[in-house]
Design a protein around this motif. Sequence first.
Motif, short mmCIF file in Angstrom:
data_model
loop_
_atom_site.label_atom_id
_atom_site.label_comp_id
_atom_site.label_asym_id
_atom_site.label_seq_id
_atom_site.Cartn_x
_atom_site.Cartn_y
_atom_site.Cartn_z
N SER A 68 0.93 -1.07 -0.12
CA SER A 68 -0.16 -0.03 -0.02
C SER A 68 0.91 1.00 0.07
CB SER A 68 -0.83 0.11 1.08
OG SER A 68 -0.23 -0.17 2.53
N LEU A 69 0.06 2.51 0.02
CA LEU A 69 0.96 3.56 -0.05
C LEU A 69 0.67 4.26 1.57
CD1 LEU A 69 0.30 5.42 -3.49
CD2 LEU A 69 2.10 4.22 -2.69
N ASN A 70 1.64 4.75 2.03
CA ASN A 70 1.32 5.62 3.56
C ASN A 70 0.98 6.99 3.16
OD1 ASN A 70 3.85 7.05 2.97
ND2 ASN A 70 4.81 5.59 4.56
N GLY A 71 0.93 7.60 4.18
CA GLY A 71 0.59 8.97 4.11
C GLY A 71 1.69 9.99 3.51
N ALA A 72 2.86 9.42 3.51
CA ALA A 72 4.01 10.37 2.69
C ALA A 72 4.11 9.87 1.12
CB ALA A 72 5.26 10.02 3.45
N GLY A 73 3.20 9.01 0.83
CA GLY A 73 3.38 8.39 -0.78
C GLY A 73 4.45 7.29 -0.93
N GLU A 74 4.84 6.88 0.17
CA GLU A 74 5.85 5.82 0.12
C GLU A 74 5.00 4.47 -0.08
OE1 GLU A 74 9.57 6.59 2.96
OE2 GLU A 74 7.73 6.28 3.90
N THR A 75 5.68 3.55 -0.86
CA THR A 75 5.20 2.33 -0.95
C THR A 75 5.69 1.40 0.21
OG1 THR A 75 5.40 2.43 -3.54
CG2 THR A 75 5.01 0.19 -2.53
N VAL A 76 4.75 0.84 1.14
CA VAL A 76 4.95 0.18 2.12
C VAL A 76 4.31 -1.34 2.17
CG1 VAL A 76 5.37 2.13 3.46
CG2 VAL A 76 3.12 1.09 3.41
N VAL A 77 4.85 -2.03 3.03
CA VAL A 77 4.10 -3.51 3.45
C VAL A 77 4.00 -3.24 5.21
CG1 VAL A 77 4.64 -4.84 1.79
CG2 VAL A 77 6.04 -4.82 3.75
N THR A 78 2.92 -3.59 5.80
CA THR A 78 2.64 -3.63 7.02
C THR A 78 2.94 -4.90 7.86
OG1 THR A 78 1.18 -1.93 6.83
CG2 THR A 78 1.18 -2.98 9.00
N VAL A 79 3.94 -4.82 8.67
CA VAL A 79 4.70 -6.11 9.21
C VAL A 79 4.03 -6.34 10.47
CG1 VAL A 79 6.57 -7.58 10.02
CG2 VAL A 79 6.62 -6.26 7.86
N ARG A 80 3.17 -7.36 11.14
CA ARG A 80 2.69 -7.77 12.11
C ARG A 80 3.42 -8.23 13.26
NH1 ARG A 80 -1.34 -6.29 15.51
NH2 ARG A 80 -1.92 -7.80 16.70
N GLN A 81 3.83 -7.33 14.40
CA GLN A 81 4.88 -7.74 15.50
C GLN A 81 4.26 -7.66 16.77
OE1 GLN A 81 8.00 -4.73 14.77
NE2 GLN A 81 9.42 -6.28 14.07
N SER A 82 4.04 -8.86 17.34
CA SER A 82 3.30 -8.87 18.71
C SER A 82 1.97 -8.14 18.74
CB SER A 82 4.41 -8.36 19.81
OG SER A 82 5.26 -9.21 19.81
N GLU A 83 1.85 -6.89 19.19
CA GLU A 83 0.81 -6.11 19.56
C GLU A 83 0.72 -5.04 18.75
OE1 GLU A 83 -1.80 -6.84 21.99
OE2 GLU A 83 -0.78 -8.70 22.43
N ARG A 84 1.74 -4.66 18.12
CA ARG A 84 1.65 -3.60 17.05
C ARG A 84 2.17 -4.10 15.68
NH1 ARG A 84 7.09 -0.77 18.66
NH2 ARG A 84 6.62 0.48 16.92
N ASN A 85 2.02 -3.09 14.65
CA ASN A 85 2.31 -3.31 13.47
C ASN A 85 3.42 -2.32 12.98
OD1 ASN A 85 0.27 -5.03 12.89
ND2 ASN A 85 -1.29 -3.54 12.41
N ARG A 86 4.22 -2.67 12.06
CA ARG A 86 5.35 -1.66 11.81
C ARG A 86 5.54 -1.64 10.21
NH1 ARG A 86 10.41 -3.58 9.89
NH2 ARG A 86 10.00 -5.52 10.70
N GLN A 87 5.32 -0.42 9.77
CA GLN A 87 5.49 -0.32 8.27
C GLN A 87 6.84 -0.20 7.56
OE1 GLN A 87 3.19 3.33 7.16
NE2 GLN A 87 1.28 2.21 7.11
N VAL A 88 6.98 -0.86 6.53
CA VAL A 88 8.29 -1.15 6.20
C VAL A 88 8.17 -0.63 4.68
CG1 VAL A 88 10.01 -2.86 5.38
CG2 VAL A 88 8.66 -3.23 7.49
N PRO A 89 8.97 0.80 4.30
CA PRO A 89 9.15 1.16 2.95
C PRO A 89 9.84 -0.06 2.24
CG PRO A 89 9.90 2.72 4.56
CD PRO A 89 9.71 1.28 5.36
N VAL A 90 9.14 -0.27 0.90
CA VAL A 90 9.81 -1.38 0.00
C VAL A 90 9.78 -0.57 -1.41
CG1 VAL A 90 8.88 -3.18 1.27
CG2 VAL A 90 7.43 -2.17 -0.51
#
Length: 63
Positions: free
Chosen positions: A7-29
């Motif tokens: 997906s695209l984040n608010g800054a217009g970067e292409t990202v995937v969201t990685v699930r980590q325990s209780e929270r998610n982390r966006q990774v630019p790709v």
Amino acid sequence: MPVAAVSLNGAGETVVTVRQSERNRQVPVETGASGDGFVEVVPAEGSRLRPGDLVVVGIESRS
């Protein structure tokens, strides 16, 4: 990677969201070849994505 995980984040970067325990982390790709519902992704410089990371595909409906 499933195309639906990219997906695209608010800054217009292409990202995937990685699930980590209780929270998610966006990774630019950066994306590459695609077909049959999958797309090649490479972590952007300074980002980390490992084989086996769980990625978020879609959103959960809370109706």
